[in-house]
Design a protein around this motif. Structure first.
Motif, PDB file in Angstrom:
ATOM      1  N   ARG A 164       0.854  -1.197   0.000  1.00 45.17           N
ATOM      2  CA  ARG A 164       0.000   0.000   0.000  1.00 45.17           C
ATOM      3  C   ARG A 164       0.886   1.243   0.000  1.00 45.17           C
ATOM      4  O   ARG A 164       1.723   1.419   0.887  1.00 45.17           O
ATOM      5  CB  ARG A 164      -0.918   0.020   1.237  1.00 45.17           C
ATOM      6  N   LEU A 165       0.663   2.109  -0.991  1.00 48.33           N
ATOM      7  CA  LEU A 165       1.444   3.336  -1.122  1.00 48.33           C
ATOM      8  C   LEU A 165       0.477   4.508  -1.243  1.00 48.33           C
ATOM      9  O   LEU A 165      -0.319   4.583  -2.178  1.00 48.33           O
ATOM     10  CB  LEU A 165       2.350   3.267  -2.346  1.00 48.33           C
ATOM     11  N   LEU A 166       0.555   5.432  -0.291  1.00 47.72           N
ATOM     12  CA  LEU A 166      -0.387   6.544  -0.212  1.00 47.72           C
ATOM     13  C   LEU A 166       0.356   7.851  -0.451  1.00 47.72           C
ATOM     14  O   LEU A 166       1.161   8.289   0.374  1.00 47.72           O
ATOM     15  CB  LEU A 166      -1.070   6.545   1.154  1.00 47.72           C
ATOM     16  N   LEU A 167       0.069   8.485  -1.613  1.00 50.59           N
ATOM     17  CA  LEU A 167       0.791   9.680  -2.046  1.00 50.59           C
ATOM     18  C   LEU A 167      -0.150  10.838  -2.337  1.00 50.59           C
ATOM     19  O   LEU A 167       0.212  11.767  -3.040  1.00 50.59           O
ATOM     20  CB  LEU A 167       1.617   9.367  -3.300  1.00 50.59           C
ATOM     21  N   GLY A 168      -1.349  10.800  -1.822  1.00 55.77           N
ATOM     22  CA  GLY A 168      -2.310  11.862  -2.083  1.00 55.77           C
ATOM     23  C   GLY A 168      -1.879  13.200  -1.511  1.00 55.77           C
ATOM     24  O   GLY A 168      -1.074  13.280  -0.574  1.00 55.77           O
ATOM     25  N   PHE A 169      -2.385  14.279  -2.102  1.00 61.00           N
ATOM     26  CA  PHE A 169      -2.128  15.634  -1.624  1.00 61.00           C
ATOM     27  C   PHE A 169      -0.641  15.976  -1.648  1.00 61.00           C
ATOM     28  O   PHE A 169      -0.042  16.361  -0.645  1.00 61.00           O
ATOM     29  CB  PHE A 169      -2.699  15.836  -0.210  1.00 61.00           C
ATOM     30  N   ASN A 170      -0.044  15.791  -2.825  1.00 63.69           N
ATOM     31  CA  ASN A 170       1.321  16.234  -3.069  1.00 63.69           C
ATOM     32  C   ASN A 170       1.339  17.068  -4.349  1.00 63.69           C
ATOM     33  O   ASN A 170       0.299  17.606  -4.740  1.00 63.69           O
ATOM     34  CB  ASN A 170       2.254  15.022  -3.153  1.00 63.69           C
ATOM     35  N   LYS A 171       2.487  17.172  -4.990  1.00 59.90           N
ATOM     36  CA  LYS A 171       2.613  17.976  -6.214  1.00 59.90           C
ATOM     37  C   LYS A 171       3.233  17.153  -7.333  1.00 59.90           C
ATOM     38  O   LYS A 171       3.939  17.673  -8.189  1.00 59.90           O
ATOM     39  CB  LYS A 171       3.467  19.217  -5.922  1.00 59.90           C
ATOM     40  N   ILE A 172       2.936  15.864  -7.331  1.00 57.26           N
ATOM     41  CA  ILE A 172       3.524  14.949  -8.309  1.00 57.26           C
ATOM     42  C   ILE A 172       2.898  15.183  -9.681  1.00 57.26           C
ATOM     43  O   ILE A 172       1.676  15.169  -9.826  1.00 57.26           O
ATOM     44  CB  ILE A 172       3.313  13.486  -7.873  1.00 57.26           C
ATOM     45  N   SER A 173       3.734  15.385 -10.687  1.00 60.98           N
ATOM     46  CA  SER A 173       3.240  15.652 -12.040  1.00 60.98           C
ATOM     47  C   SER A 173       3.705  14.618 -13.058  1.00 60.98           C
ATOM     48  O   SER A 173       3.246  14.630 -14.200  1.00 60.98           O
ATOM     49  CB  SER A 173       3.678  17.045 -12.503  1.00 60.98           C
ATOM     50  N   GLN A 174       4.617  13.730 -12.663  1.00 59.40           N
ATOM     51  CA  GLN A 174       5.150  12.737 -13.595  1.00 59.40           C
ATOM     52  C   GLN A 174       5.195  11.359 -12.937  1.00 59.40           C
ATOM     53  O   GLN A 174       5.341  11.241 -11.718  1.00 59.40           O
ATOM     54  CB  GLN A 174       6.562  13.131 -14.048  1.00 59.40           C
ATOM     55  N   LEU A 175       5.058  10.346 -13.792  1.00 62.36           N
ATOM     56  CA  LEU A 175       5.177   8.958 -13.340  1.00 62.36           C
ATOM     57  C   LEU A 175       6.114   8.223 -14.288  1.00 62.36           C
ATOM     58  O   LEU A 175       5.664   7.583 -15.243  1.00 62.36           O
ATOM     59  CB  LEU A 175       3.809   8.261 -13.326  1.00 62.36           C
ATOM     60  N   PRO A 176       7.407   8.290 -14.087  1.00 60.57           N
ATOM     61  CA  PRO A 176       8.317   7.547 -14.953  1.00 60.57           C
ATOM     62  C   PRO A 176       7.972   6.062 -14.969  1.00 60.57           C
ATOM     63  O   PRO A 176       7.615   5.502 -13.923  1.00 60.57           O
ATOM     64  CB  PRO A 176       9.691   7.795 -14.299  1.00 60.57           C
ATOM     65  N   GLY A 177       8.068   5.433 -16.128  1.00 61.27           N
ATOM     66  CA  GLY A 177       7.707   4.034 -16.236  1.00 61.27           C
ATOM     67  C   GLY A 177       8.431   3.156 -15.242  1.00 61.27           C
ATOM     68  O   GLY A 177       7.857   2.244 -14.646  1.00 61.27           O
ATOM     69  N   LYS A 178       9.700   3.444 -15.021  1.00 57.46           N
ATOM     70  CA  LYS A 178      10.499   2.617 -14.117  1.00 57.46           C
ATOM     71  C   LYS A 178      10.115   2.807 -12.645  1.00 57.46           C
ATOM     72  O   LYS A 178      10.479   1.987 -11.800  1.00 57.46           O
ATOM     73  CB  LYS A 178      11.980   2.931 -14.297  1.00 57.46           C
ATOM     74  N   ALA A 179       9.385   3.884 -12.353  1.00 57.85           N
ATOM     75  CA  ALA A 179       9.043   4.176 -10.962  1.00 57.85           C
ATOM     76  C   ALA A 179       8.173   3.087 -10.352  1.00 57.85           C
ATOM     77  O   ALA A 179       8.261   2.808  -9.158  1.00 57.85           O
ATOM     78  CB  ALA A 179       8.337   5.529 -10.869  1.00 57.85           C
ATOM     79  N   LEU A 180       7.324   2.475 -11.174  1.00 58.73           N
ATOM     80  CA  LEU A 180       6.400   1.473 -10.658  1.00 58.73           C
ATOM     81  C   LEU A 180       6.802   0.051 -11.030  1.00 58.73           C
ATOM     82  O   LEU A 180       6.025  -0.886 -10.848  1.00 58.73           O
ATOM     83  CB  LEU A 180       4.985   1.769 -11.169  1.00 58.73           C
ATOM     84  N   GLU A 181       7.998  -0.099 -11.547  1.00 60.67           N
ATOM     85  CA  GLU A 181       8.493  -1.436 -11.856  1.00 60.67           C
ATOM     86  C   GLU A 181       8.939  -2.147 -10.577  1.00 60.67           C
ATOM     87  O   GLU A 181       9.339  -1.524  -9.609  1.00 60.67           O
ATOM     88  CB  GLU A 181       9.675  -1.350 -12.828  1.00 60.67           C
ATOM     89  N   GLY A 182       8.854  -3.443 -10.599  1.00 60.54           N
ATOM     90  CA  GLY A 182       9.348  -4.218  -9.465  1.00 60.54           C
ATOM     91  C   GLY A 182       8.498  -4.105  -8.226  1.00 60.54           C
ATOM     92  O   GLY A 182       9.021  -4.217  -7.117  1.00 60.54           O
TER      93      GLY A 182
END
Length: 344
Positions: A164-182
């Motif tokens: 479980r990864l909770l990242l709500g209420f930030n300023k994230i604008s990009q999701l690099p493909g490798k970020a969610l690998e593995g």
């Protein structure tokens, strides 16, 4: 005996209050709305790291609180901390929310082996202030709270154990493909209230998350439906975006969807059989620009189509033949604030 009984009761009440204060994260607490039938989250006891025996009282950072009834937890929240204290080796749950922490250095986690949950929500953490690989080294980490911070980028790399990864209420604008690998064990990913737009879909960031069950993308800048979502998905939250169209057959590859939330978008028309999903329980399309109704499956229990531009609701077209043996059929419907000209 009377005094001892009273003391025992007070101790039990105190223990319960400590435990309840740190109940697991609830999506409803953050975003409100009707219940979405999601199953409560529990740590899998079969996968918990085995902690070695340790003497009492257990070691605890001087800035924090380690209650004897919960020797594997360290509570450092609401203490105006600016830095993360050193974490004892035995800690499994670490609560650092509601402080003034700006950085996540590797130092405090040097001897951490068994930690399974970290709550760093409601701080001032920025991506470049997180030491590279600090989370990836935590091989037993299951749950990470980083909502309500100042993150401009997705905090990777992360450990493969994460669920479980909770990242709500930030300023994230990009999701690099490798970020969610593995991340094969990820079941819940919350990215609501960020700055994501359609460009994040170019690298198909969610396609390899084979166990993902809940994806929250509400309150972003999306104009199209996210492509290539895994068929394991059960809860999809897309409220408060600018989506105007749902491609025909879009949900064919998502047969396990239980709850779909798309209120406050720009939907005008949807293909008639779009929501013919065998497991769908909740459908929220309120506050759009819909002009016509659509087919709803027998499984549906809650339907929200308020504040649209619907003029006529033909129940015989919209609903299947009622099944008297199915007591779980539609129990709640909102149709207010439409342009209905005749009774339903």
């Amino acid at each position: 005996m009377g005094i001892l009984s009273h003391l025992l009761i007070l101790h039990l009440l105190w223990t319960a209050s400590v435990f309840c204060q740190y109940e697991d994260y609830d999506f409803e607490d953050e975003y409100g709305g009707e219940p979405d039938h999601q199953l409560p989250y529990y740590f899998n006891p079969n996968t918990q790291a085995e902690v070695p025996r340790f003497p009492f009282p257990v070691e605890c950072a001087k800035e924090c609180f380690c209650p004897p009834p919960f020797p594997l937890s360290m509570y450092c929240d609401h203490r105006k901390l600016k830095t993360i204290p050193n974490i004892p080796n035995h800690v499994q749950q670490l609560y650092l929310q509601n402080n003034n922490i700006e950085a996540v250095p590797a130092g405090p986690f040097t001897n951490v082996t068994f930690i399974r949950e970290i709550n760093l929500s409601y701080n001032n953490i920025k991506f470049h202030m997180i030491d590279h690989g600090v989370f990836a080294k935590l091989s037993n980490l299951v749950q990470l709270h980083l909502q309500h911070n100042e993150l401009e980028e997705f905090p990777f790399p992360l450990p493969s154990s994460l669920e479980r990864l909770l990242l709500g209420f930030n300023k994230i604008s990009q999701l690099p493909g490798k970020a969610l690998e593995g991340l094969p064990n990820m079941t819940v990913l919350d990215l609501c209230n960020n700055l994501l737009d359609d460009s994040v879909f170019k690298e198909k960031p969610f396609s390899n998350m084979k166990n993902l069950m809940q994806l929250n993308l509400c309150n972003n800048k999306l104009q199209t439906m996210p492509p290539d979502l895994p068929p394991s998905l059960r809860h999809l939250s897309l409220e408060n975006n600018s989506i105007s169209h749902i491609p025909e057959n879009y949900f064919n590859r998502l047969p396990q969807i239980i709850a779909l939330r798309m209120s406050h978008n720009n939907l005008q028309n949807v293909p008639h059989n779009t929501f013919n999903l065998p497991n769908l329980l909740e459908l929220n399309l309120g506050h759009n620009k819909l002009k016509q109704v659509f087919y709803i499956p027998r499984s549906l229990q809650h339907l929200y189509i308020e504040d649209n531009e619907i003029e006529n609701i033909n129940v015989t077209v919209m609903c299947p033949t009622l099944d008297p043996l199915n007591i779980k059929q539609l129990t709640y419907i909102r149709v207010d604030q439409n342009k209905l000209t005749s009774p339903i």
